[in-house]
Motif scaffolding. Sequence first.
Motif, short mmCIF file in Angstrom:
data_model
loop_
_atom_site.label_atom_id
_atom_site.label_comp_id
_atom_site.label_asym_id
_atom_site.label_seq_id
_atom_site.Cartn_x
_atom_site.Cartn_y
_atom_site.Cartn_z
N GLN A 3 132.36 15.93 91.10
CA GLN A 3 132.27 16.30 92.51
C GLN A 3 130.82 16.49 92.89
O GLN A 3 130.06 17.14 92.16
N LEU A 4 130.46 15.92 94.02
CA LEU A 4 129.14 16.13 94.62
C LEU A 4 129.39 16.71 96.01
O LEU A 4 130.08 16.09 96.82
N VAL A 5 128.84 17.89 96.26
CA VAL A 5 129.09 18.57 97.52
C VAL A 5 127.77 18.84 98.22
O VAL A 5 126.95 19.63 97.74
N GLU A 6 127.60 18.17 99.36
CA GLU A 6 126.37 18.34 100.14
C GLU A 6 126.50 19.51 101.10
O GLU A 6 127.59 19.82 101.57
N SER A 7 125.36 20.10 101.41
CA SER A 7 125.31 21.17 102.41
C SER A 7 123.92 21.20 103.02
O SER A 7 122.99 20.57 102.49
N ALA A 24 126.44 19.53 92.06
CA ALA A 24 127.23 18.62 91.24
C ALA A 24 128.07 19.39 90.23
O ALA A 24 127.63 20.42 89.70
N SER A 25 129.25 18.89 89.97
CA SER A 25 130.12 19.46 88.95
C SER A 25 130.92 18.34 88.29
O SER A 25 131.06 17.26 88.85
N TYR A 95 124.15 11.38 102.38
CA TYR A 95 125.02 11.37 101.21
C TYR A 95 124.21 11.57 99.93
O TYR A 95 123.14 10.98 99.76
N CYS A 96 124.78 12.33 99.04
CA CYS A 96 124.24 12.51 97.70
C CYS A 96 124.96 11.52 96.77
O CYS A 96 126.16 11.28 96.94
N ALA A 97 124.21 10.96 95.82
CA ALA A 97 124.80 9.99 94.90
C ALA A 97 124.26 10.22 93.49
O ALA A 97 123.14 10.72 93.33
N ALA A 98 125.05 9.82 92.51
CA ALA A 98 124.67 10.03 91.11
C ALA A 98 125.05 8.82 90.27
O ALA A 98 126.08 8.19 90.51
N ASP A 99 124.22 8.53 89.28
CA ASP A 99 124.56 7.50 88.32
C ASP A 99 123.80 7.73 87.03
O ASP A 99 122.62 8.12 87.06
N SER A 100 124.46 7.46 85.92
CA SER A 100 123.82 7.69 84.62
C SER A 100 123.08 6.47 84.10
O SER A 100 122.35 6.56 83.12
N ARG A 101 123.26 5.31 84.78
CA ARG A 101 122.67 4.08 84.25
C ARG A 101 121.41 3.66 84.99
O ARG A 101 120.41 3.29 84.37
N TYR A 102 121.50 3.68 86.32
CA TYR A 102 120.45 3.08 87.13
C TYR A 102 119.65 4.13 87.89
O TYR A 102 120.19 5.12 88.39
N PHE A 103 118.38 3.88 88.01
CA PHE A 103 117.50 4.67 88.87
C PHE A 103 116.95 3.70 89.89
O PHE A 103 115.94 3.04 89.66
N ASN A 111 127.36 5.43 91.10
CA ASN A 111 128.79 5.45 90.81
C ASN A 111 129.53 6.58 91.51
O ASN A 111 130.71 6.45 91.81
N TYR A 112 128.84 7.69 91.75
CA TYR A 112 129.49 8.87 92.34
C TYR A 112 128.82 9.24 93.64
O TYR A 112 127.59 9.18 93.76
#
Length: 123
Positions: A3-7, A24-25, A95-103, A111-112
């Motif tokens: 979960q990614l929660v923006e505020s 992030a969680s 939007y917040c986004a996350a990925d473990s592979r690409y920067f 991915n998230y």
Amino acid sequence: QVQLVESGGGLVQTGGSLRLSCAASGLTFNYYHMAWFRQAPGKEREFVAAVARSGGSFGYADSVKGRFTISRDNAKNTVYLQMNSLTPEDTAVYYCAADSRYFGTGVYEYNYWGQGTQVTVSS
């Protein structure tokens, strides 16, 4: 699950500042590169800023360089976007986004995603 929660979004006048947060969680936060994107009405989602999982590398869109600063606190599983000198052109859902592979800067590289927070800059 992840979960990614923006505020932190809201209404601000031209020239004002806002600080967005993304908590992030469900993931090992320091394994993930984090980024902020935005999408204005009728436009495609666009890259704003990114920070590598180490916190040592950063990337910014030309339109926000010198005004926005991305940072992360791995102890709090949170990434921030400090936005200064805001203009009406910055109005968008962020939007917040996350990925473990690409920067990177591409929407497809992350991915998230969070649900977004509205930023409105009045003239």
